[in-house]
Design a protein around this motif. Structure first.
Motif, PDB file in Angstrom:
ATOM      1  N   SER A 114      24.847   9.866  -1.619  1.00 57.14           N
ATOM      2  CA  SER A 114      24.815  10.832  -0.521  1.00 57.14           C
ATOM      3  C   SER A 114      25.822  11.949  -0.766  1.00 57.14           C
ATOM      4  O   SER A 114      25.608  13.087  -0.375  1.00 57.14           O
ATOM      5  N   SER A 119      23.851  14.716   1.170  1.00 57.49           N
ATOM      6  CA  SER A 119      22.801  14.335   2.106  1.00 57.49           C
ATOM      7  C   SER A 119      23.288  13.173   2.952  1.00 57.49           C
ATOM      8  O   SER A 119      24.396  12.674   2.778  1.00 57.49           O
ATOM      9  N   GLU A 123      18.209   9.839   4.519  1.00 54.30           N
ATOM     10  CA  GLU A 123      17.288  10.675   3.760  1.00 54.30           C
ATOM     11  C   GLU A 123      17.095  10.180   2.315  1.00 54.30           C
ATOM     12  O   GLU A 123      16.362  10.778   1.559  1.00 54.30           O
ATOM     13  N   LEU A 124      17.777   9.078   1.970  1.00 56.36           N
ATOM     14  CA  LEU A 124      17.736   8.588   0.587  1.00 56.36           C
ATOM     15  C   LEU A 124      16.927   7.298   0.469  1.00 56.36           C
ATOM     16  O   LEU A 124      16.782   6.557   1.444  1.00 56.36           O
ATOM     17  N   ARG A 133      16.001  11.583  -3.011  1.00 57.14           N
ATOM     18  CA  ARG A 133      15.793  12.061  -1.644  1.00 57.14           C
ATOM     19  C   ARG A 133      14.349  11.796  -1.279  1.00 57.14           C
ATOM     20  O   ARG A 133      13.440  12.122  -2.036  1.00 57.14           O
TER      21      ARG A 133
END
Lengths: 333, 297, 423, 171
Positions: A114, A119, A123-124, A133
């Motif tokens: 992240s 991010s 979202e991963l 992602r």
């Protein structure tokens, strides 16, 4: 003449050391330079397949192929205490330790990724050794690249975890304890036998096994434990006995200490019942010992069914059977 | 291969072997398949001074048939015995006994000669051989002796074989056309089992297949040597099957043996099982005879 | 959630090495300049060692050293739970079973080591051999260890046993016996030891079911810090409980330390069977009460476990057997006592089932007798007494997850096409 | 004991070897200690377990019951001699796939027993398989998966043979 009989036995087995004895396993996972993931565990693979269980669990959590995983096995200077390969405990204890370690490693992968992706965790995702992602699947970084980047920061991408459930020491006067064993495995076996009334030999024709093992991490290996265990149970029921006379062993060899050969093998039919255990890794319980426990009594009960004679001491040898048959006949006369 | 110190001989010819025997006699061990000897000397092979290995004596590896007898070379293995069509045809229970020895590995190495010379009370081939009236050829460099097999054994692991003698052949007279046999080996396990007791029975019938002309019952693992129950002959010979009392015969066998208790079985067990397998063998022989007499159309 | 690898028949990670014969078990390893050990064992199951003459054996060419207790006064006893096992028996000390070690023979090859064993002369003062646990607990029996022959006593009590039997319409009271068994792993005990003079670390390659516990036990016996003992696990040729106890490890360590050369020790099968642990022989007296409708009311047991000459995990084995005395059945009233007894038999330890295997023979025979006597089908009888969520074990542990016992009975009966019999 | 040496010659796993030994050496020890072919195991030393099984002169043999000089002139196959060009023998493949391997100590001997069995009898039934491996003890598996492996290998070998025949025809 051959007489047919069948018998049933149901058993339980509280696994792990239990009884308040400290019982834990430690495992760690790290990345190797050759694109492999290294799991360190001191769990002894005595043939039962604990290292395969370890690979399957690590692969499952990390979403990588099992081929990627390599194990550094037992070495007191390279691995930490995993407890013994006994008490039917390794799948449960080391399985959980590895699962915890893999989850901790995964958390760290998300954490460092992240940062790389600037991010948020949500979202991963990971797959096949990459973290990416979700909205840009091509924007990915391999675990090993990530490990290298972490290393460049002066940190290490690895994880160590343990599993250390509590049990209670039973009251010495009554045996009472709230949680004496971490969990119980249950097995029922039905044995079908044929008793040869000329020689007193017993042939085990068939063994049906239904085992509640929580969850089979590797069904083939679970079956292997049950079949091998049952075979040892056949030995215990019918032929095995270390004969000691005044402290001296009279049969310290495989000529007179008999274990079953392939010719003594019955047909096996096995059914695995998966009542997942809330603490087991993926619900799994242990099967190492329970596979053997029900067999001897199931056979003894089957012999009773066949000839109407109950035996109170093992092994039930041809000598004992013929003697009892003779007494039975004399009684009737 | 060269033997430098006189400790390992593997002659090509029987006379050469006999010469070595007459020279070294007791000092060296004769080795055939090795499946008994190497067990006996496990972890102390160093105690053996020298070997006479029979492996190159091709003369001893033949089964030969003529009009009246079959001659089996002492180096014939249990596997060869089991598979030989002649043995299967004329001496079926010898073939069966060979087939039930130990394991494939043992049957491939162990030999008929070794089984005889080793003279174990539990030797698997011994009772069928005696039941078939086998004779043994004992050779030394100065004489040839042919003796009935039952005279060969004097005790557990003890025989009349002299240090300069070699067992070379086992001779079996061809049985008459109407010959029936049965064999039971009782062990605690189906394979790799040493017999707790074994019984071989051979019954020879008259030409018209009605009158019993010969009856031999031989047991092993119940006495220091394989033992023929000679009284059975009197009870059977000259009679028809319907005149023979199976129960009485079985009781006779039980009464005539005095086995010992050992790790493989109790005395009581052996006596009880002897009676039961005797009946079994009689019934098997009877049913074969009946099938031959009254062919099912 | 569906899983990718858990629940699948992934091939065993070590099976390829094993099918091609490349997996290395301890005896498959070797080192340059390696020496071979053999152990001189006890000559009598219960005797005081009076004389140990190694002079003839030492003179045999190829013998490097023979270690006796006199050479290692600093070494302490070992053992899994109780440290009651001597590494070597010294003069004036007692041998308690045929597996006790008297001397470590170190030679240039295996044959010489074997030969030397037979040249060691031993004189002993014989004591009464106790091979029956019933004899062991008689008042006049000679004590095998200082504290007597009852090593441990354990108790179990739940509900009110008298009340339970009073409620019973049928009581079955029987005695069961099981024998000493050997695990017979196909690979016999074997290992290698190397002493690194620079680091003073002893490295042992030997199969053991719990390397860290073996390391700790070795360290305390040798009086060394744990980090000076390194144990590396080779491929393991089966275990079944037999590799919980120390076998070759301490003798290897001492030989490596005292010769400064790599050493190897492999037992013969005979040695393995005489020396290493057994399944306990049990005597179980079981008394079980049930109503005529087929419900269990009371279960009482007395257990005698013959643990042989040394404790190993004996007390825990016998106790675990006791705790499993009712099988997976609801019994409101339970009472039990279990004795772990020393004898001069080969010591008994862990073996597949850890005491519960022997106990299952007793409780499942009892269940069958009860069903027969009550005229109830044995499957139905088990089903109606079997645990479910909320059941209480003899230890009064309440089961609250994963209790599939009834399913196992039903499934087994279904597979076997078991039809209820009306007796 | 003697230290007297003698020289023997044999072919092992396709290789000709000339080696010095003694009249008191077992073939098992020669294979393990002198040739370092440690896939052949010792489980009892008395021919009762089958762990030391090899194929000698096209026969299944317990190498613990053979004197080294008795192997002079012999043709020997050990577990290391199975498979070709880094490819496993179909029997070895089948053992892996069916889960027929646990501790693995009996495996080399068991695989060789299976090899010999299938050479002599390409379509064995269950009883014949049991008899073929009756000299090889296994304490772990209960034999079932070993028998399944041999069955599977038998099927594959037959298939392989048929395919090869088919190819020959096409040519």
């Amino acid at each position: 003449m051959k007489r047919f009989g069948r018998g049933i036995a149901t058993i339980m087995f509280g696994f792990g050391y239990g009884e308040g004895f400290p019982d834990y396993s430690v495992a760690s996972i790290e990345f190797a330079e050759d694109n492999k993931i290294l799991v360190r565990t001191a769990a002894a693979d005595v043939g039962q397949g604990v290292l395969t269980v370890v690979v399957q669990i690590a692969a499952e959590v990390l979403k990588v192929s099992p081929e990627v995983i390599r194990i550094i096995p037992g070495d007191t200077h390279l691995t930490k205490n995993a407890g013994s390969s006994s008490a039917t405990r390794q799948t449960f204890f080391t399985g959980n330790a590895v699962k915890n370690a893999a989850q901790a490693l995964l958390s760290n992968i998300y954490h460092y990724a992240s940062i790389e992706f600037r991010s948020n965790y949500a979202e991963l995702s990971v797959k096949g050794g990459y973290v990416f992602r979700v909205d840009q699947p091509n924007n990915k970084i391999s675990f090993w690249e990530l490990a290298q980047k972490v290393k460049e920061k002066g940190e290490i991408l690895r994880a160590e975890a343990s599993f250390f459930p509590r049990t209670n020491k039973p009251n010495p006067e009554t045996g009472r304890g709230e949680k004496v064993y971490v969990a119980y495995t249950f097995v029922t076996q039905i044995a079908e036998v044929e008793v040869d009334t000329i020689t007193g030999n017993v042939q085990v024709l068939k063994i049906y096994t239904a085992a509640d093992i929580g969850k089979a991490i590797n069904p083939q290996n679970v079956e292997g434990q049950i079949e091998g265990g049952a075979m040892q149970g056949i030995g215990m029921a019918l032929m095995e006995e270390q004969v000691l006379k005044d402290g001296v062993t009279l049969n310290a060899n495989l000529t007179d200490y008999l274990i079953p050969t392939a010719m003594d093998m019955p047909q096996f039919e096995t059914c695995l019942i998966e009542k997942e255990d809330s603490d087991g890794p993926f619900g799994a319980k242990g099967i190492g010992e329970p596979g053997t426990i029900a067999t001897a009594p199931a056979i003894a009960n089957a012999i009773f069914d066949a000839i109407g004679i109950r035996f109170y001491d093992l092994p039930i040898t041809p000598d004992k059977i013929l003697k009892a048959l003779k007494e039975q006949k004399d009684k009737k006369l | 291969m060269k033997n430098q110190e006189g400790q390992y001989f593997s002659p090509q010819q029987i006379p050469e072997a006999l010469e070595i025997l007459s020279k070294y006699g007791k000092e060296i061990k004769i080795i055939a398949g090795g499946s008994d000897l190497l067990v006996q000397y496990h972890d102390r092979l160093y105690e053996i001074a020298g070997w006479l290995d029979l492996k190159n004596l091709t003369e001893l590896k033949k089964i030969e048939l003529n009009s009246s007898e079959v001659s089996i070379g002492a180096m014939i293995t249990h596997s060869q015995l089991e598979k030989s069509p002649q043995i299967k045809n004329y001496f079926p229970i010898l073939s069966r006994a060979a087939a039930e020895i130990g394991s494939p590995q043992i049957r491939n190495r162990g030999t008929i000669g070794g089984n005889i010379v080793n003279a174990s009370p539990a030797g698997d081939l011994l009772s069928p051989l005696i039941a078939y009236e086998a004779k043994l050829v004992l050779l030394s460099s100065d004489e040839k002796n042919i003796i009935p097999a039952e005279q060969f054994f004097t005790g557990p692991k003890k025989t009349i074989l002299k240090p300069n003698q070699l067992l070379t052949q086992i001779i079996l007279p061809l049985p008459p056309q109407n010959c029936y046999s049965s064999w039971v080996k009782v062990g605690k396990r189906k394979a790799l089992a040493i017999s707790t007791i074994a019984l071989a029975m051979v019954v020879k019938m008259s030409e018209d297949n009605q009158i019993i002309q010969g009856a031999k019952v031989c047991l092993s693992s119940i006495a220091p040597t394989p033992l023929e129950i000679k009284e059975v002959r009197e009870e059977m010979i000259g009679k028809t099957f319907s005149q023979v009392n199976f129960t009485k015969l079985a009781q006779l066998v039980e009464d005539k043996i005095s086995p010992i208790d050992d790790i493989r079985g109790t005395k009581e067990y052996r006596k009880e099982v002897a009676r039961r397998i005797m009946i079994h063998c009689l019934e098997e022989i009877y049913s074969c005879w009946r099938d031959k007499c009254l062919p099912i159309n | 959630m569906s899983k990718m690898y858990v629940g699948e028949n992934i091939i065993k990670v070590d099976s390829k090495e094993k099918v091609i014969g490349k997996a290395l078990y301890p005896d498959d390893l070797s080192f340059e300049g390696m020496l071979y050990l053999k152990i001189k064992r006890a000559v009598h199951p219960h005797a005081i060692l009076r004389k140990l003459d190694i002079s003839k054996a030492e003179k045999l060419p190829g013998i490097v050293k023979i270690i006796t207790a006199a050479d290692i006064p600093w070494v302490k006893n070992f053992g899994l739970i109780i440290k009651d096992q001597p590494v070597l028996i010294g003069i004036g000390q007692k041998m308690r079973y045929m597996g006790d070690a008297l001397a470590i023979v170190i030679a240039e090859n295996k044959e010489i080591a074997s030969q030397a064993l037979r040249l060691i002369e031993v004189e002993v003062e014989k004591l009464e051999v106790i091979s029956d646990p019933i004899r062991a607990i008689e008042k006049d029996a000679p004590p095998i260890h200082n504290n007597g022959n009852i090593l441990a006593t354990h108790y179990l009590e739940k509900g009110n046993i008298e009340k339970g039997f009073a409620q019973a319409d049928l009581i079955v009271d029987k005695e069961y016996r099981t024998s000493f068994l050997d695990h017979i792993p196909l690979q016999v005990e074997s290992g290698l030891g190397v002493f690194d003079a620079k680091t003073e670390v002893i490295t042992i390659w030997a199969a053991t079911q719990w390397i860290h516990d073996t390391q700790a036990d070795m360290a305390q016996a040798l009086g060394l810090p744990k980090e000076k003992i390194r144990i590396i696990q080779p491929a393991i040729g089966g275990a079944f409980g037999k590799r919980e106890d120390i076998s070759v490890h301490l003798h290897l360590a001492l030989a490596a330390m005292l010769t400064k050369r790599p050493v190897k020790l492999t037992y013969t099968r005979e040695e393995s069977m005489i020396t290493q642990s057994k399944r306990h022989a049990f005597i179980v007296r079981a008394k079980t009460g049930a109503t005529k409708t087929g419900y269990l009311t009371a279960w009482q047991v007395e257990v005698i476990g013959d643990t042989g000459a040394y404790a190993s995990s004996g007390p825990a084995v016998v106790r675990k057997g006791l705790y499993h005395c009712t099988g997976p059945y609801n019994v409101p009233n339970v009472k039990g006592v279990a004795y772990t007894i020393y004898t001069n038999n080969t010591y008994a330890g862990a073996m597949r089932g850890f005491g519960t295997t022997q106990m299952a023979f007793a409780y499942e025979s009892q269940m069958d007798i009860l069903a027969f006597e009550l005229g109830i089908d044995p499957v139905r009888f088990r089903l109606q007494n079997a645990y479910e969520i909320g059941s209480s074990t003899p230890n009064q542990q309440i089961l609250n997850t994963s209790v599939g016992v009834k399913d196992t009975i039903q499934e087994a009966a279904r597979m076997a096409n078991w039809k209820e019999e009306s007796r | 004991m003697s230290t007297h040496k003698l020289t023997i010659e044999f072919i092992i796993n396709g290789q000709k070897r000339k080696i010095e030994t003694t009249p008191f050496t077992r073939l098992l020890d020669l294979i393990r200690d002198d040739l370092h072919l440690t896939g052949t195991k010792e489980g009892c030393g008395k021919g009762e377990c089958g762990a030391c099984t090899i194929i000698m002169n096209h026969q299944l043999v317990a190498s613990c019951l053979v004197l080294a000089p008795q192997a002079d002139g012999a043709e020997i196959i050990t577990i290391e001699g199975l498979g070709e060009k880094g490819k496993l023998d179909p029997i070895q493949e089948a053992f892996i796939e069916t889960g027929a391997v646990q501790c693995g100590f009996c495996t080399p001997g068991m695989v060789l027993a299976a090899k010999k069995l299938l050479e002599e009898n390409p379509h064995p039934n269950i009883e014949e398989i049991k008899r073929g491996i009756s000299g090889n003890l296994c304490r772990c598996t209960g034999y079932k998966k070993i028998i399944e492996a041999i069955n599977l290998a038998a099927k594959r070998l037959t298939q392989q043979l048929e395919e090869e025949k088919g190819k020959e025809k096409n040519v």
